[in-house]
Design a protein around this motif. Structure first.
Motif, PDB file in Angstrom:
ATOM      1  N   ALA A  25       0.837  -1.205   0.000  1.00 50.39           N
ATOM      2  CA  ALA A  25       0.000   0.000   0.000  1.00 50.39           C
ATOM      3  C   ALA A  25       0.869   1.250   0.000  1.00 50.39           C
ATOM      4  CB  ALA A  25      -0.931  -0.007   1.211  1.00 50.39           C
ATOM      5  N   ARG A  26       1.938   1.231   0.793  1.00 51.21           N
ATOM      6  CA  ARG A  26       2.841   2.381   0.843  1.00 51.21           C
ATOM      7  C   ARG A  26       3.521   2.582  -0.508  1.00 51.21           C
ATOM      8  NH1 ARG A  26       7.271   2.458   5.368  1.00 51.21           N
ATOM      9  NH2 ARG A  26       5.425   2.751   6.634  1.00 51.21           N
ATOM     10  N   ALA A  27       3.964   1.505  -1.127  1.00 51.68           N
ATOM     11  CA  ALA A  27       4.632   1.608  -2.423  1.00 51.68           C
ATOM     12  C   ALA A  27       3.680   2.150  -3.485  1.00 51.68           C
ATOM     13  CB  ALA A  27       5.181   0.246  -2.843  1.00 51.68           C
ATOM     14  N   LEU A  28       2.441   1.681  -3.468  1.00 51.44           N
ATOM     15  CA  LEU A  28       1.471   2.156  -4.459  1.00 51.44           C
ATOM     16  C   LEU A  28       1.102   3.611  -4.228  1.00 51.44           C
ATOM     17  CD1 LEU A  28      -0.853  -0.943  -4.825  1.00 51.44           C
ATOM     18  CD2 LEU A  28       0.687   0.011  -6.551  1.00 51.44           C
ATOM     19  N   ALA A  29       1.114   4.057  -2.991  1.00 50.62           N
ATOM     20  CA  ALA A  29       0.791   5.454  -2.694  1.00 50.62           C
ATOM     21  C   ALA A  29       1.835   6.393  -3.286  1.00 50.62           C
ATOM     22  CB  ALA A  29       0.696   5.655  -1.187  1.00 50.62           C
ATOM     23  N   GLU A  38      -3.493  -3.446  -7.700  1.00 46.87           N
ATOM     24  CA  GLU A  38      -4.043  -3.013  -6.427  1.00 46.87           C
ATOM     25  C   GLU A  38      -3.165  -3.589  -5.329  1.00 46.87           C
ATOM     26  OE1 GLU A  38      -6.518  -0.865  -6.004  1.00 46.87           O
ATOM     27  OE2 GLU A  38      -6.722  -0.693  -8.170  1.00 46.87           O
ATOM     28  N   THR A  39      -3.387  -3.129  -4.114  1.00 46.35           N
ATOM     29  CA  THR A  39      -2.559  -3.534  -2.984  1.00 46.35           C
ATOM     30  C   THR A  39      -2.471  -5.049  -2.835  1.00 46.35           C
ATOM     31  OG1 THR A  39      -3.126  -1.498  -1.833  1.00 46.35           O
ATOM     32  CG2 THR A  39      -2.243  -3.279  -0.489  1.00 46.35           C
ATOM     33  N   THR A  40      -3.611  -5.727  -2.847  1.00 45.64           N
ATOM     34  CA  THR A  40      -3.611  -7.172  -2.643  1.00 45.64           C
ATOM     35  C   THR A  40      -2.876  -7.893  -3.765  1.00 45.64           C
ATOM     36  OG1 THR A  40      -5.674  -7.022  -1.410  1.00 45.64           O
ATOM     37  CG2 THR A  40      -5.080  -9.189  -2.273  1.00 45.64           C
ATOM     38  N   ALA A  41      -3.104  -7.465  -5.001  1.00 50.51           N
ATOM     39  CA  ALA A  41      -2.426  -8.101  -6.136  1.00 50.51           C
ATOM     40  C   ALA A  41      -0.915  -7.901  -6.048  1.00 50.51           C
ATOM     41  CB  ALA A  41      -2.966  -7.543  -7.447  1.00 50.51           C
ATOM     42  N   LEU A  42      -0.497  -6.703  -5.671  1.00 46.39           N
ATOM     43  CA  LEU A  42       0.931  -6.432  -5.529  1.00 46.39           C
ATOM     44  C   LEU A  42       1.529  -7.271  -4.408  1.00 46.39           C
ATOM     45  CD1 LEU A  42       3.495  -4.905  -6.227  1.00 46.39           C
ATOM     46  CD2 LEU A  42       2.647  -2.988  -4.848  1.00 46.39           C
ATOM     47  N   ALA A  43       0.823  -7.370  -3.295  1.00 46.23           N
ATOM     48  CA  ALA A  43       1.301  -8.184  -2.172  1.00 46.23           C
ATOM     49  C   ALA A  43       1.433  -9.644  -2.586  1.00 46.23           C
ATOM     50  CB  ALA A  43       0.353  -8.050  -0.979  1.00 46.23           C
ATOM     51  N   HIS A  44       0.433 -10.169  -3.289  1.00 42.94           N
ATOM     52  CA  HIS A  44       0.468 -11.569  -3.712  1.00 42.94           C
ATOM     53  C   HIS A  44       1.608 -11.824  -4.686  1.00 42.94           C
ATOM     54  CE1 HIS A  44      -4.003 -12.472  -2.613  1.00 42.94           C
ATOM     55  NE2 HIS A  44      -3.277 -12.072  -1.594  1.00 42.94           N
ATOM     56  N   GLU A  45       1.786 -10.910  -5.632  1.00 41.77           N
ATOM     57  CA  GLU A  45       2.866 -11.086  -6.613  1.00 41.77           C
ATOM     58  C   GLU A  45       4.228 -11.079  -5.922  1.00 41.77           C
ATOM     59  OE1 GLU A  45       4.722 -11.757 -10.188  1.00 41.77           O
ATOM     60  OE2 GLU A  45       2.575 -11.815  -9.799  1.00 41.77           O
ATOM     61  N   ALA A  46       4.412 -10.176  -4.971  1.00 44.75           N
ATOM     62  CA  ALA A  46       5.679 -10.119  -4.236  1.00 44.75           C
ATOM     63  C   ALA A  46       5.913 -11.410  -3.459  1.00 44.75           C
ATOM     64  CB  ALA A  46       5.700  -8.916  -3.296  1.00 44.75           C
ATOM     65  N   LEU A  47       4.874 -11.920  -2.807  1.00 42.42           N
ATOM     66  CA  LEU A  47       5.009 -13.161  -2.045  1.00 42.42           C
ATOM     67  C   LEU A  47       5.332 -14.339  -2.971  1.00 42.42           C
ATOM     68  CD1 LEU A  47       2.118 -12.749   0.532  1.00 42.42           C
ATOM     69  CD2 LEU A  47       4.572 -12.780   1.025  1.00 42.42           C
ATOM     70  N   LEU A  48       4.697 -14.368  -4.131  1.00 45.36           N
ATOM     71  CA  LEU A  48       4.987 -15.440  -5.090  1.00 45.36           C
ATOM     72  C   LEU A  48       6.432 -15.374  -5.563  1.00 45.36           C
ATOM     73  CD1 LEU A  48       1.734 -15.464  -7.243  1.00 45.36           C
ATOM     74  CD2 LEU A  48       2.574 -17.292  -5.759  1.00 45.36           C
ATOM     75  N   ARG A  69      12.041  -5.204  -1.611  1.00 40.94           N
ATOM     76  CA  ARG A  69      12.739  -5.341  -2.897  1.00 40.94           C
ATOM     77  C   ARG A  69      11.856  -6.056  -3.920  1.00 40.94           C
ATOM     78  NH1 ARG A  69      18.485  -7.947  -2.868  1.00 40.94           N
ATOM     79  NH2 ARG A  69      18.885  -6.027  -1.762  1.00 40.94           N
ATOM     80  N   ALA A  70      11.171  -7.106  -3.494  1.00 43.89           N
ATOM     81  CA  ALA A  70      10.277  -7.833  -4.411  1.00 43.89           C
ATOM     82  C   ALA A  70       9.159  -6.919  -4.898  1.00 43.89           C
ATOM     83  CB  ALA A  70       9.710  -9.071  -3.716  1.00 43.89           C
ATOM     84  N   VAL A  74       8.358  -5.852  -8.810  1.00 43.48           N
ATOM     85  CA  VAL A  74       7.043  -6.009  -9.443  1.00 43.48           C
ATOM     86  C   VAL A  74       6.631  -4.688 -10.085  1.00 43.48           C
ATOM     87  CG1 VAL A  74       4.581  -6.435  -9.035  1.00 43.48           C
ATOM     88  CG2 VAL A  74       6.295  -7.877  -7.917  1.00 43.48           C
ATOM     89  N   LEU A  75       6.790  -3.584  -9.359  1.00 42.26           N
ATOM     90  CA  LEU A  75       6.389  -2.277  -9.893  1.00 42.26           C
ATOM     91  C   LEU A  75       7.248  -1.870 -11.085  1.00 42.26           C
ATOM     92  CD1 LEU A  75       5.667  -0.393  -6.566  1.00 42.26           C
ATOM     93  CD2 LEU A  75       4.007  -1.273  -8.221  1.00 42.26           C
ATOM     94  N   VAL A  76       8.530  -2.142 -11.038  1.00 44.31           N
ATOM     95  CA  VAL A  76       9.410  -1.820 -12.169  1.00 44.31           C
ATOM     96  C   VAL A  76       9.021  -2.659 -13.386  1.00 44.31           C
ATOM     97  CG1 VAL A  76      11.787  -2.026 -13.022  1.00 44.31           C
ATOM     98  CG2 VAL A  76      11.340  -0.970 -10.802  1.00 44.31           C
ATOM     99  N   ASP A  77       8.774  -3.930 -13.179  1.00 47.99           N
ATOM    100  CA  ASP A  77       8.367  -4.793 -14.295  1.00 47.99           C
ATOM    101  C   ASP A  77       7.053  -4.316 -14.905  1.00 47.99           C
ATOM    102  OD1 ASP A  77      10.625  -6.303 -13.927  1.00 47.99           O
ATOM    103  OD2 ASP A  77       9.581  -7.987 -12.956  1.00 47.99           O
ATOM    104  N   GLN A  78       6.124  -3.883 -14.056  1.00 45.03           N
ATOM    105  CA  GLN A  78       4.842  -3.384 -14.559  1.00 45.03           C
ATOM    106  C   GLN A  78       5.064  -2.108 -15.383  1.00 45.03           C
ATOM    107  OE1 GLN A  78       2.121  -1.710 -11.745  1.00 45.03           O
ATOM    108  NE2 GLN A  78       0.362  -2.142 -13.040  1.00 45.03           N
TER     109      GLN A  78
END
Length: 86
Positions: A25-29, A38-48, A69-70, A74-78
């Motif tokens: 959430a902080r990174a997306l802000a 969205e926050t949940t999708a970003l969290a899940h992708e990082a965990l994966l 870092r993960a 994810v954000l850089v790749d997006q």
């Protein structure tokens, strides 16, 4: 058949998940021109990407640094995918 987890492991994972969502959430802000994540999708992708449960360090600060870092990756790749479409 569902595997039963140790209650302590379950609590640890739930605490980690809350931290990951908070960091996401902080990174997306701070993202300009928010993409479709969205926050949940970003969290899940990082965990994966981290392969949660597969040898994350026990030290809290180290674990959170890896999560952060993960999330950045994810954000850089997006962002790269968005730029490639232009």
């Amino acid at each position: 058949r569902m595997e039963r987890r140790d209650p302590a492991e379950e609590r640890d994972f739930e605490a980690l998940y809350r931290e990951v969502k908070r960091l996401a959430a902080r990174a997306l802000a701070h993202e300009r021109g928010r993409g479709s994540l969205e926050t949940t999708a970003l969290a899940h992708e990082a965990l994966l990407r981290l392969g949660v449960g597969e040898g994350l360090p026990d030290e809290h600060a180290h674990r959170l640094a890896l999560v952060a870092r993960a999330i950045r990756h994810v954000l850089v790749d997006q962002a790269r995918r968005r730029r490639a479409k232009k």
